[in-house]
Design an enzyme around this catalytic site. Structure first.
Site, PDB file in Angstrom:
ATOM      1  N   ASP A  33       0.905  -1.104   0.242  1.00 41.20           N
ATOM      2  CA  ASP A  33       0.049   0.172  -0.133  1.00 41.20           C
ATOM      3  C   ASP A  33       0.708   1.448  -0.565  1.00 41.20           C
ATOM      4  O   ASP A  33       2.001   1.534   0.566  1.00 41.20           O
ATOM      5  CB  ASP A  33      -0.948  -0.448   1.638  1.00 41.20           C
ATOM      6  CG  ASP A  33      -2.064   1.171   1.032  1.00 41.20           C
ATOM      7  OD1 ASP A  33      -1.730   2.144   0.870  1.00 41.20           O
ATOM      8  OD2 ASP A  33      -3.133   0.526   1.657  1.00 41.20           O
ATOM      9  N   CYS A  73      -6.888   3.630  -2.284  1.00 42.04           N
ATOM     10  CA  CYS A  73      -6.905   2.510  -1.873  1.00 42.04           C
ATOM     11  C   CYS A  73      -7.967   1.519  -2.810  1.00 42.04           C
ATOM     12  O   CYS A  73      -8.072   0.648  -3.178  1.00 42.04           O
ATOM     13  CB  CYS A  73      -6.891   2.151  -0.206  1.00 42.04           C
ATOM     14  SG  CYS A  73      -5.616   2.338   1.053  1.00 42.04           S
ATOM     15  N   LYS A 121      -4.077  -7.281   3.566  1.00 46.07           N
ATOM     16  CA  LYS A 121      -4.916  -6.057   2.910  1.00 46.07           C
ATOM     17  C   LYS A 121      -6.160  -6.449   1.616  1.00 46.07           C
ATOM     18  O   LYS A 121      -5.082  -7.169   0.944  1.00 46.07           O
ATOM     19  CB  LYS A 121      -4.225  -5.307   2.997  1.00 46.07           C
ATOM     20  CG  LYS A 121      -5.319  -3.179   2.812  1.00 46.07           C
ATOM     21  CD  LYS A 121      -4.429  -2.644   3.042  1.00 46.07           C
ATOM     22  CE  LYS A 121      -5.452  -1.336   3.486  1.00 46.07           C
ATOM     23  NZ  LYS A 121      -4.329   0.546   3.710  1.00 46.07           N
ATOM     24  N   HIS A 244      -2.180  24.735  -8.540  1.00 48.97           N
ATOM     25  CA  HIS A 244      -3.343  24.729  -9.263  1.00 48.97           C
ATOM     26  C   HIS A 244      -4.820  24.354  -7.544  1.00 48.97           C
ATOM     27  O   HIS A 244      -4.582  24.180  -7.019  1.00 48.97           O
ATOM     28  CB  HIS A 244      -3.656  23.153  -9.891  1.00 48.97           C
ATOM     29  CG  HIS A 244      -4.659  22.444 -10.850  1.00 48.97           C
ATOM     30  ND1 HIS A 244      -5.876  22.355 -10.470  1.00 48.97           N
ATOM     31  CD2 HIS A 244      -4.988  22.784 -11.673  1.00 48.97           C
ATOM     32  CE1 HIS A 244      -6.468  22.767 -11.010  1.00 48.97           C
ATOM     33  NE2 HIS A 244      -6.148  22.728 -12.109  1.00 48.97           N
ATOM     34  N   ASP A 306      -1.123  -0.343  -4.832  1.00 44.76           N
ATOM     35  CA  ASP A 306      -2.750  -0.081  -5.054  1.00 44.76           C
ATOM     36  C   ASP A 306      -2.164   1.551  -5.824  1.00 44.76           C
ATOM     37  O   ASP A 306      -3.527   1.970  -6.914  1.00 44.76           O
ATOM     38  CB  ASP A 306      -2.987   0.084  -3.817  1.00 44.76           C
ATOM     39  CG  ASP A 306      -3.119   0.403  -3.046  1.00 44.76           C
ATOM     40  OD1 ASP A 306      -1.801   1.031  -2.319  1.00 44.76           O
ATOM     41  OD2 ASP A 306      -3.852   0.970  -1.567  1.00 44.76           O
ATOM     42  N   HIS A 307      -1.820   2.364  -4.786  1.00 38.94           N
ATOM     43  CA  HIS A 307      -1.398   3.292  -5.387  1.00 38.94           C
ATOM     44  C   HIS A 307       0.558   4.173  -4.500  1.00 38.94           C
ATOM     45  O   HIS A 307       1.074   2.783  -4.049  1.00 38.94           O
ATOM     46  CB  HIS A 307      -1.641   4.307  -5.074  1.00 38.94           C
ATOM     47  CG  HIS A 307      -2.470   4.427  -3.161  1.00 38.94           C
ATOM     48  ND1 HIS A 307      -1.577   5.014  -2.735  1.00 38.94           N
ATOM     49  CD2 HIS A 307      -3.396   3.716  -2.575  1.00 38.94           C
ATOM     50  CE1 HIS A 307      -1.698   4.723  -1.212  1.00 38.94           C
ATOM     51  NE2 HIS A 307      -3.123   3.912  -1.637  1.00 38.94           N
TER      52      HIS A 307
END
Length: 522
Positions: A33, A73, A121, A244, A306-307
């Site tokens: 994760d 997630c 997980k 931004h 996941d990221h």
């Protein structure tokens, strides 16, 4: 310790056999994760010792342009498990993911004779996250700022003998390796094992109470020695006034708008890298079990995440952003019949894993998948058709800490990010070949590029319509939740994890919430 003998593995010969010429291979996936994918190849890999990721690099293939399909997630894992883009699964946030009866690639492996095991997980079924995550996602469109996270901090624990900092992950890793030794090694069927790690996701900040989010980067002196402190960079930040508007919103809601010293930023990043080293050691324990049981020769091993984690890049931590630290993930694959020492430049994303795993197992893939098998890119066999892979990747985000639905299209060296309906929030365009830090939005300098990429994006997904659907879902879901609480609403929402004076900031904005809910424009 077993995981410290990694270089002994380099003598292991996988041979030239293809998946089709031997019994169907075992499949082991380790998904961490919040692991920044740029650490899995040079130059990022030099900042921290990751011996087992390096081992997979030597023995297999490294995808240097791998992306999440949603930088959070549950929606990300929902895309990976289903093989379908977020707007198709309608996995809008950390509480709205896949239906419980959704068919995953693991389900298909089991139906086709694989002995399957999932542990650690998972995070892809709807309802998997806390109440605070649900409400944060639903209130992101209300016109006031909520500091939803604790201020990011680093925390030193233990001493030089403290190896197991993230004990829950280590327990799951122990169970996974025990399963390999006691079940996988004696199975007459090929097996598929999935291990989901929480590391290097930051820990819950305990001082902020039981509903606090994860804003503590925690490690021990043992793991900190794995980090080359002289290579830990301090990211460049734009002035707040030049950010931004969505990045500004994210910075405020992530509690990063205050002052940070250089030492604080460097410490957070150093501790994050140390947490990555600990996750790498868990991967190593799995590899050790496979080798010691004689299973490694006929096992495909996949490592991904996941990221990513921003770790104070762009004045943010966590994920929820299309910037590289958040959206770029590691992807390494090794196994029988697969190329060794290969670095793949092809743009890929997590939805590609579903058809890849099925092709490894010799199972026909469903026709409605969003991704493409990666085997033609990495197989030593000509039996796999060298069919072309899409030359773009799509990622989208609809959850908390960003006040507009976000869409990212990566094509070549261009990264195009657009928001909401494509009109109400200005888009961004980055040339990653010239601006790896993503500090210069050149969308107005290259209108032809922007027009081309926006048309391509709209051909892939009608993103203004998706944004409308998310907006309607947010309103209906929040309204139903609030009505279900009755007179307890004020007390419940006041006890969520936001860190501010609720009497002053939230209750004073009850009218804004009411106006949002009563808005009839959909």
């Amino acid at each position: 310790m077993v995981f410290m003998v990694v270089f002994f593995f380099l003598s292991q010969n996988f041979g030239e056999r293809t998946c089709q010429n031997v019994s169907r291979p075992n499949i082991v996936m380790v998904m961490s994760d919040a692991f920044d994918g740029r650490l899995s190849f040079d130059p990022g890999s030099k900042v921290v010792q990751l011996p087992y990721i390096n081992y997979l690099r030597e023995l297999g293939s490294t995808f240097v342009n791998a992306y999440t399909n949603s930088p959070i997630c549950c929606p990300s894992r929902a895309a990976m498990w289903s093989g379908r883009f977020v707007h198709l699964t309608q996995s809008w946030n950390n509480n709205k993911c896949l239906d419980a009866n959704a068919t995953t690639w693991m389900d298909l492996l089991k139906r086709n004779g694989y002995h399957t095991k999932m542990m650690g997980k998972m995070d892809y079924i709807s309802g998997g996250h806390s109440l605070s995550n649900r409400v944060e996602a639903w209130t992101r469109e209300v016109q006031f700022l909520l500091r939803q996270e604790g201020r990011p901090v680093s925390e030193l624990v233990g001493n030089m003998s403290t190896v197991r900092v993230m004990t829950k992950d280590w327990t799951n890793t122990d169970e996974a390796t025990q399963w390999i030794r006691q079940t996988g090694a004696v199975s007459h069927e090929p097996f598929a094992l999935y291990l989901g790690l929480n590391l290097p996701h930051p820990y819950q900040t305990r001082s902020l109470g039981p509903t606090a989010g994860g804003s503590t980067f925690r490690s021990s002196p043992y793991w900190l020695t794995k980090v080359s402190s002289e290579l830990v960079s301090v990211p460049k930040w734009l002035p707040m006034s030049a950010m931004h508007p969505v990045d500004f919103y994210s910075t405020v809601t992530k509690n990063c708008s205050g002052a940070f010293t250089v030492d604080e930023v460097k410490s957070i990043r150093t501790f994050y890298y140390a947490m990555c080293a600990e996750a790498d050691a868990m991967l190593g324990q799995v590899i050790s079990a496979l080798r010691e049981t004689g299973l490694l020769n006929n096992t495909v091993v996949i490592f991904t995440a996941d990221h990513g984690e921003l770790a104070m890049e762009h004045r943010q931590f966590y994920k929820m952003s299309m910037l590289e630290g958040s959206s770029h993930v590691p992807l390494l694959i090794t196994g029988p019949g697969l190329m060794s020492g290969l670095q793949v430049d092809q743009l890929v994303s997590l939805v590609d894993l579903y058809p890849t795993v099925l092709e490894i197992a010799g199972i026909s893939a469903p026709v409605d998948l969003s991704g493409h098998s990666l085997l033609p890119l990495i197989s030593t066999s000509s039996d796999f058709s060298k069919k072309s892979h899409s030359d773009w990747v799509l990622s989208e985000y609809h959850g908390c800490n960003a006040n507009a639905s976000t869409y990212m299209l990566r094509v070549g060296h261009w990264k195009y990010i657009t928001y909401s309906d494509g009109l109400s929030v200005p888009p961004q365009l980055f040339n990653l070949a010239l601006d790896k830090d993503e500090l210069y939005n050149v969308v107005f300098k290259f209108p032809d590029v922007q027009a081309h990429l926006d048309k391509l994006l709209r051909d892939i997904v009608d993103y203004p319509e998706v944004s409308k659907a998310v907006h309607l879902y947010n309103k209906e879901a929040f309204s139903a939740w609030r009505d279900s609480l009755g007179s307890n609403y004020s007390q419940v929402i006041a006890n969520l994890r936001w860190h501010m004076d609720w009497q002053k900031d939230v209750f004073a904005n009850e009218r804004a919430i009411d106006e949002w809910l009563s808005d009839s424009d959909g």
